[in-house]
Motif scaffolding. Structure first.
Motif, PDB file in Angstrom:
ATOM      1  N   ALA A  87       4.556  11.277   4.974  1.00  0.00           N
ATOM      2  CA  ALA A  87       3.767  11.982   5.608  1.00  0.00           C
ATOM      3  C   ALA A  87       2.298  11.081   5.433  1.00  0.00           C
ATOM      4  O   ALA A  87       1.668  11.208   6.717  1.00  0.00           O
ATOM      5  CB  ALA A  87       3.355  13.318   4.830  1.00  0.00           C
ATOM      6  N   ALA A  88       2.107  10.304   4.768  1.00  0.00           N
ATOM      7  CA  ALA A  88       1.078   9.390   4.647  1.00  0.00           C
ATOM      8  C   ALA A  88       1.091   8.318   5.847  1.00  0.00           C
ATOM      9  O   ALA A  88       0.243   8.089   6.473  1.00  0.00           O
ATOM     10  CB  ALA A  88       0.795   9.072   3.137  1.00  0.00           C
ATOM     11  N   ALA A  89       2.263   7.821   5.476  1.00  0.00           N
ATOM     12  CA  ALA A  89       2.554   6.744   6.697  1.00  0.00           C
ATOM     13  C   ALA A  89       2.499   7.310   8.103  1.00  0.00           C
ATOM     14  O   ALA A  89       1.944   6.618   8.790  1.00  0.00           O
ATOM     15  CB  ALA A  89       3.815   6.273   6.397  1.00  0.00           C
ATOM     16  N   LEU A  90       2.908   8.368   8.210  1.00  0.00           N
ATOM     17  CA  LEU A  90       3.062   9.098   9.618  1.00  0.00           C
ATOM     18  C   LEU A  90       1.474   9.195  10.050  1.00  0.00           C
ATOM     19  O   LEU A  90       1.058   8.775  11.181  1.00  0.00           O
ATOM     20  CB  LEU A  90       3.656  10.552   9.564  1.00  0.00           C
ATOM     21  CG  LEU A  90       4.389  11.032  10.752  1.00  0.00           C
ATOM     22  CD1 LEU A  90       5.017  10.074  11.673  1.00  0.00           C
ATOM     23  CD2 LEU A  90       4.997  12.229  10.397  1.00  0.00           C
ATOM     24  N   ALA A  91       0.622   9.499   9.209  1.00  0.00           N
ATOM     25  CA  ALA A  91      -0.719  10.065   9.497  1.00  0.00           C
ATOM     26  C   ALA A  91      -1.500   8.868   9.656  1.00  0.00           C
ATOM     27  O   ALA A  91      -2.340   8.617  10.613  1.00  0.00           O
ATOM     28  CB  ALA A  91      -1.400  10.565   8.276  1.00  0.00           C
ATOM     29  N   ALA A  92      -1.010   7.556   8.908  1.00  0.00           N
ATOM     30  CA  ALA A  92      -1.793   6.310   9.121  1.00  0.00           C
ATOM     31  C   ALA A  92      -1.656   5.831  10.353  1.00  0.00           C
ATOM     32  O   ALA A  92      -2.128   5.344  11.163  1.00  0.00           O
ATOM     33  CB  ALA A  92      -1.463   5.393   7.916  1.00  0.00           C
ATOM     34  N   LEU A  93      -0.198   5.909  10.730  1.00  0.00           N
ATOM     35  CA  LEU A  93       0.141   5.142  12.049  1.00  0.00           C
ATOM     36  C   LEU A  93      -0.474   5.982  13.245  1.00  0.00           C
ATOM     37  O   LEU A  93      -0.868   5.406  14.138  1.00  0.00           O
ATOM     38  CB  LEU A  93       1.697   5.190  12.286  1.00  0.00           C
ATOM     39  CG  LEU A  93       2.375   4.109  11.565  1.00  0.00           C
ATOM     40  CD1 LEU A  93       3.901   4.628  11.270  1.00  0.00           C
ATOM     41  CD2 LEU A  93       2.191   2.729  11.972  1.00  0.00           C
ATOM     42  N   GLU A 151      -3.015   4.371  15.861  1.00  0.00           N
ATOM     43  CA  GLU A 151      -2.947   4.433  17.499  1.00  0.00           C
ATOM     44  C   GLU A 151      -4.009   5.118  18.148  1.00  0.00           C
ATOM     45  O   GLU A 151      -4.357   4.715  19.204  1.00  0.00           O
ATOM     46  CB  GLU A 151      -1.744   5.331  17.881  1.00  0.00           C
ATOM     47  CG  GLU A 151      -0.263   4.541  17.628  1.00  0.00           C
ATOM     48  CD  GLU A 151       0.924   5.217  17.922  1.00  0.00           C
ATOM     49  OE1 GLU A 151       1.548   4.663  18.376  1.00  0.00           O
ATOM     50  OE2 GLU A 151       0.771   6.630  17.985  1.00  0.00           O
ATOM     51  N   LYS A 152      -4.743   5.964  17.535  1.00  0.00           N
ATOM     52  CA  LYS A 152      -5.855   6.634  18.323  1.00  0.00           C
ATOM     53  C   LYS A 152      -7.052   6.220  18.056  1.00  0.00           C
ATOM     54  O   LYS A 152      -8.196   6.544  18.842  1.00  0.00           O
ATOM     55  CB  LYS A 152      -5.727   8.136  18.173  1.00  0.00           C
ATOM     56  CG  LYS A 152      -6.061   8.961  16.889  1.00  0.00           C
ATOM     57  CD  LYS A 152      -6.272  10.472  16.936  1.00  0.00           C
ATOM     58  CE  LYS A 152      -6.845  11.140  16.016  1.00  0.00           C
ATOM     59  NZ  LYS A 152      -6.137  11.716  14.749  1.00  0.00           N
ATOM     60  N   ASP A 153      -7.401   5.614  16.859  1.00  0.00           N
ATOM     61  CA  ASP A 153      -8.680   5.161  16.503  1.00  0.00           C
ATOM     62  C   ASP A 153      -8.823   3.439  16.137  1.00  0.00           C
ATOM     63  O   ASP A 153      -8.416   3.340  15.238  1.00  0.00           O
ATOM     64  CB  ASP A 153      -9.199   5.932  15.154  1.00  0.00           C
ATOM     65  CG  ASP A 153     -10.564   5.679  14.768  1.00  0.00           C
ATOM     66  OD1 ASP A 153     -11.386   4.681  15.506  1.00  0.00           O
ATOM     67  OD2 ASP A 153     -11.133   5.885  13.786  1.00  0.00           O
ATOM     68  N   LEU A 154      -9.142   2.775  17.296  1.00  0.00           N
ATOM     69  CA  LEU A 154      -9.352   1.159  17.036  1.00  0.00           C
ATOM     70  C   LEU A 154     -10.479   0.864  16.520  1.00  0.00           C
ATOM     71  O   LEU A 154     -10.427  -0.270  15.869  1.00  0.00           O
ATOM     72  CB  LEU A 154      -9.341   0.571  18.604  1.00  0.00           C
ATOM     73  CG  LEU A 154      -8.033   0.461  19.128  1.00  0.00           C
ATOM     74  CD1 LEU A 154      -8.233  -0.060  20.587  1.00  0.00           C
ATOM     75  CD2 LEU A 154      -6.950  -0.017  18.261  1.00  0.00           C
ATOM     76  N   LEU A 187      -2.572  -7.307  13.476  1.00  0.00           N
ATOM     77  CA  LEU A 187      -2.364  -8.283  14.474  1.00  0.00           C
ATOM     78  C   LEU A 187      -2.394  -7.678  15.815  1.00  0.00           C
ATOM     79  O   LEU A 187      -1.648  -6.619  15.804  1.00  0.00           O
ATOM     80  CB  LEU A 187      -1.164  -9.386  14.311  1.00  0.00           C
ATOM     81  CG  LEU A 187      -1.666 -10.453  13.374  1.00  0.00           C
ATOM     82  CD1 LEU A 187      -0.275 -11.447  13.678  1.00  0.00           C
ATOM     83  CD2 LEU A 187      -2.770 -11.001  13.642  1.00  0.00           C
ATOM     84  N   GLY A 188      -2.625  -8.322  16.874  1.00  0.00           N
ATOM     85  CA  GLY A 188      -2.575  -7.684  18.396  1.00  0.00           C
ATOM     86  C   GLY A 188      -3.615  -6.727  18.652  1.00  0.00           C
ATOM     87  O   GLY A 188      -4.413  -6.403  17.774  1.00  0.00           O
ATOM     88  N   LYS A 189      -3.694  -6.738  19.940  1.00  0.00           N
ATOM     89  CA  LYS A 189      -4.934  -5.905  20.412  1.00  0.00           C
ATOM     90  C   LYS A 189      -4.950  -4.564  19.765  1.00  0.00           C
ATOM     91  O   LYS A 189      -6.025  -3.858  19.343  1.00  0.00           O
ATOM     92  CB  LYS A 189      -4.716  -5.655  21.931  1.00  0.00           C
ATOM     93  CG  LYS A 189      -5.995  -5.676  22.568  1.00  0.00           C
ATOM     94  CD  LYS A 189      -6.089  -5.784  24.030  1.00  0.00           C
ATOM     95  CE  LYS A 189      -5.314  -4.842  24.859  1.00  0.00           C
ATOM     96  NZ  LYS A 189      -5.261  -5.324  26.197  1.00  0.00           N
ATOM     97  N   THR A 190      -4.057  -3.789  19.836  1.00  0.00           N
ATOM     98  CA  THR A 190      -4.011  -2.331  18.936  1.00  0.00           C
ATOM     99  C   THR A 190      -3.004  -2.581  17.621  1.00  0.00           C
ATOM    100  O   THR A 190      -2.644  -1.451  17.366  1.00  0.00           O
ATOM    101  CB  THR A 190      -3.364  -1.580  19.910  1.00  0.00           C
ATOM    102  OG1 THR A 190      -1.949  -1.805  20.118  1.00  0.00           O
ATOM    103  CG2 THR A 190      -3.898  -1.317  21.230  1.00  0.00           C
ATOM    104  N   GLY A 191      -3.082  -3.592  17.059  1.00  0.00           N
ATOM    105  CA  GLY A 191      -2.390  -3.677  15.659  1.00  0.00           C
ATOM    106  C   GLY A 191      -0.959  -3.681  15.387  1.00  0.00           C
ATOM    107  O   GLY A 191      -0.439  -2.975  14.354  1.00  0.00           O
ATOM    108  N   ARG A 192      -0.373  -3.771  16.739  1.00  0.00           N
ATOM    109  CA  ARG A 192       1.244  -3.514  16.698  1.00  0.00           C
ATOM    110  C   ARG A 192       1.890  -4.574  15.905  1.00  0.00           C
ATOM    111  O   ARG A 192       3.161  -4.506  15.636  1.00  0.00           O
ATOM    112  CB  ARG A 192       1.646  -3.196  17.906  1.00  0.00           C
ATOM    113  CG  ARG A 192       1.460  -1.897  18.325  1.00  0.00           C
ATOM    114  CD  ARG A 192       1.871  -1.322  19.915  1.00  0.00           C
ATOM    115  NE  ARG A 192       1.951  -0.104  19.943  1.00  0.00           N
ATOM    116  CZ  ARG A 192       1.151   1.059  20.317  1.00  0.00           C
ATOM    117  NH1 ARG A 192      -0.195   0.411  20.084  1.00  0.00           N
ATOM    118  NH2 ARG A 192       1.287   2.215  20.114  1.00  0.00           N
TER     119      ARG A 192
END
Ligand SMILES: *Cc1c(COP(=O)(O)O)cnc(C)c1O
Length: 391
Positions: A275-281, A285-288, A211-216
């Motif tokens: 590490a997976a969660a960190l990479a996913a977040l 953030e960088k690829d909408l 949800l939200g413009k950038t998924g936050r």
């Protein structure tokens, strides 16, 4: 000795509520293989396909190489890796909070935070359709439990008015309701809570990354970032890993580290999951484009191309629906199971959701649209649903 178990099991079977497991031999996020046959998966919470994303998988592999498969101890003993702290900083930043704390699962996060914040002198106020883990968390806390009908703000206001002398008051709501896909009226809840000096906690299990413009999440959707007292969520759905989190002010997080039994007395989240969660977040953030793809797919499902738009039939999503969860309410459990089985013979995995997960008479197919589905997948699902569920 086990007679009561046999009896209970046969009662469950007689009411069409027996649950059994399907064994998945292979999956790529979009499809699953069961008994060597390929199925389209339309009931996963891996909304952005991140559980199978090459960068996320690579990060998990690297963490295993470097730290091993298990954290070896609880966080406060010797299980606290640099990865946990990095992940917590990333979550805090993502949710625009001072700090965050991770738990091994979202279920445990709810148990840990609610039972640490309120006790028998206090009151928890929840929506009738809140997730099972919130209900269990309330029971564990022994706080007075007050339940308002689903999204009913008049009822919430009345409960707040009547409970003024019931100690601390904590309102807890799902952001996106897990079986219905609708959203909590957060702005109204925040206003009522402010007027009545109650705390608000949202469970962002199905809104984080979605949800939200950038998924936050829900706050970003309503343009009120930072206003909710306590933000809880999971790393197991759109984030594609495992784990729960709470984000909020520094002193709240410090308090939870000292008081949450489901944080203190359990082994730390495994390195690969961190590490997976960190990479996913970082990817979110960088690829909408992943989120855009998800939204396009949700829109496509409700578009004229699939003849779903404006349909009055139960469970057909309204156009412009924001959440990937689309309930197709059938009613009786047996009928729901039958349609689910028919879909299965057509190569579609879409599980039946029955009581007690949903109220009696509201058994449903809980459809989830994901970014990794193709237009053809969605069209195939839509045409099967049209055939199997008469208008
Ligand atoms: C799935 C879910 C949880 C539990 O999260 P897990 O990480 O799977 O334990 C909590 N709350 C809600 C609303 C959920 O949908």
């Amino acid at each position: 000795m086990l007679d009561f178990i046999e009896k209970e099991l046969s009662d469950i079977k007689d009411s069409g509520l027996y649950r059994s497991l399907k064994t998945i031999e292979k999956t790529d996020g979009r499809t699953v293989t069961i008994d060597e046959k390929l199925y389209l998966n339309f009931c996963s919470n891996n909304y952005l396909g991140l559980a199978n994303h090459p960068a996320v998988v690579a990060a998990a592999k690297e963490a295993v190489e470097k730290y091993g498969t298990g954290a070896g101890a609880s966080r406060l003993i010797s299980g606290n890796l640099v990865l946990h702290e990095k992940l917590e900083r990333k979550i805090a930043e993502f949710k625009k909070r001072e700090a965050a704390i991770v738990f091994p699962t979202g279920f445990m996060a709810n148990l840990g935070v609610v039972s640490a914040l309120v006790d028998e002198k206090d009151t928890v106020i929840i929506d009738r359709l809140d997730h099972a883990s919130i209900i269990d968390a309330c029971k564990l806390s022994r706080a007075k439990l007050q339940v308002f009908p689903h999204r009913d703000m008049n009822a919430l206001e009345k409960l707040l008015g009547k409970s003024q002398n019931f100690g601390k008051r904590l309102i807890v709501t799902d952001s996106v309701f897990s079986m219905d896909g609708d959203l909590a009226p957060l702005l109204d809840i925040l206003m009522l809570a402010k007027n009545h000096k109650a705390l608000v906690m949202i469970d962002e299990a199905h809104s984080t990354g979605v949800l939200g413009k950038t998924g936050r999440g829900l706050e970003e959707h309503f343009n009120c970032e930072g206003r909710t007292d306590i933000v809880m969520g999971t790393l197991s759905k759109a984030i594609g890993s495992l784990g729960g989190f709470v984000a909020g002010p520094k002193n709240l997080i410090d308090y939870l580290r000292n008081k949450s039994r489901s944080f203190i007395y359990t082994t730390a989240l495994p390195p690969a999951s961190c590490a997976a969660a960190l990479a996913a977040l970082e990817l979110i953030e960088k690829d909408l484009s992943l989120l855009e793809k998800l939204r396009k797919n949700i829109d496509y499902y409700s578009s004229p191309a699939t003849e779903r738009r404006g349909s009055k039939e139960p469970g057909r999503s309204a156009p412009g629906s924001l959440s990937p969860i689309i309930p197709i309410i059938i009613g009786p459990p047996e009928k729901t199971l039958e349609i689910s089985n028919q879909l299965f013979t057509r190569g579609i995995l879409l599980s039946a959701i029955r009581p007690p997960t949903v109220p009696p008479g509201q058994s449903r197919l809980r459809l989830t649209i994901c970014a990794q589905h193709t237009k053809e997948d969605i069209a195939c699902l839509a045409s099967s649903l049209r055939e199997l569920i008469p208008a």
